[in-house]
Motif scaffolding. Structure first.
Motif, PDB file in Angstrom:
ATOM      1  N   SER A   2       0.842  -1.181   0.000  1.00  0.00           N
ATOM      2  CA  SER A   2       0.000   0.000   0.000  1.00  0.00           C
ATOM      3  C   SER A   2       0.888   1.245   0.000  1.00  0.00           C
ATOM      4  N   GLU A   3       0.366   2.344  -0.515  1.00  0.00           N
ATOM      5  CA  GLU A   3       1.146   3.572  -0.558  1.00  0.00           C
ATOM      6  C   GLU A   3       0.237   4.762  -0.305  1.00  0.00           C
ATOM      7  N   TRP A   4       0.722   5.725   0.480  1.00  0.00           N
ATOM      8  CA  TRP A   4       0.020   6.976   0.726  1.00  0.00           C
ATOM      9  C   TRP A   4       0.810   8.097   0.074  1.00  0.00           C
ATOM     10  N   SER A  15       5.243   4.341   1.854  1.00  0.00           N
ATOM     11  CA  SER A  15       4.865   2.981   1.491  1.00  0.00           C
ATOM     12  C   SER A  15       4.693   2.179   2.772  1.00  0.00           C
ATOM     13  N   GLU A  17       4.681  -1.692   4.137  1.00  0.00           N
ATOM     14  CA  GLU A  17       5.067  -3.050   3.777  1.00  0.00           C
ATOM     15  C   GLU A  17       4.984  -3.947   5.002  1.00  0.00           C
ATOM     16  N   TYR A  23       4.479  -4.317  10.289  1.00  0.00           N
ATOM     17  CA  TYR A  23       4.367  -3.277   9.275  1.00  0.00           C
ATOM     18  C   TYR A  23       5.531  -2.305   9.396  1.00  0.00           C
ATOM     19  N   GLU A  68      -4.537   7.763   0.477  1.00  0.00           N
ATOM     20  CA  GLU A  68      -4.146   6.514  -0.173  1.00  0.00           C
ATOM     21  C   GLU A  68      -4.067   6.701  -1.687  1.00  0.00           C
TER      22      GLU A  68
END
Length: 70
Positions: A2-4, A15, A17, A23, A68
């Motif tokens: 996921s990336e903001w 990011s 991960e 996380y 996001e």
């Protein structure tokens, strides 16, 4: 993964991960294409509070400025 991305310019990214069951938040600054592109990793954090502190130290942003990425 996921990336903001920041709302202002899109060059600041975080990011998210999952590494070994935990996380990790990685703060990245992306350079515009006119300057050759690329990215610079400014730091990593293991919790949201650490991420907020990293943002405060390295950027003009706060957690509220991120959304996001699509």
């Amino acid at each position: 993964m996921s990336e903001w991305v920041c709302d202002c310019c899109g060059r600041w990214r975080v990011s998210v991960e999952l590494i070994r069951g935990r996380y990790r938040y990685r703060l990245i600054h992306r350079y515009p294409e006119r300057f050759g592109g690329g990215k610079n990793v400014l730091g990593e954090a293991g919790s949201v509070s650490e991420l907020a502190e990293l943002l405060r130290r390295c950027t003009p942003l706060s957690l509220a400025d991120l959304h996001e990425a699509a």
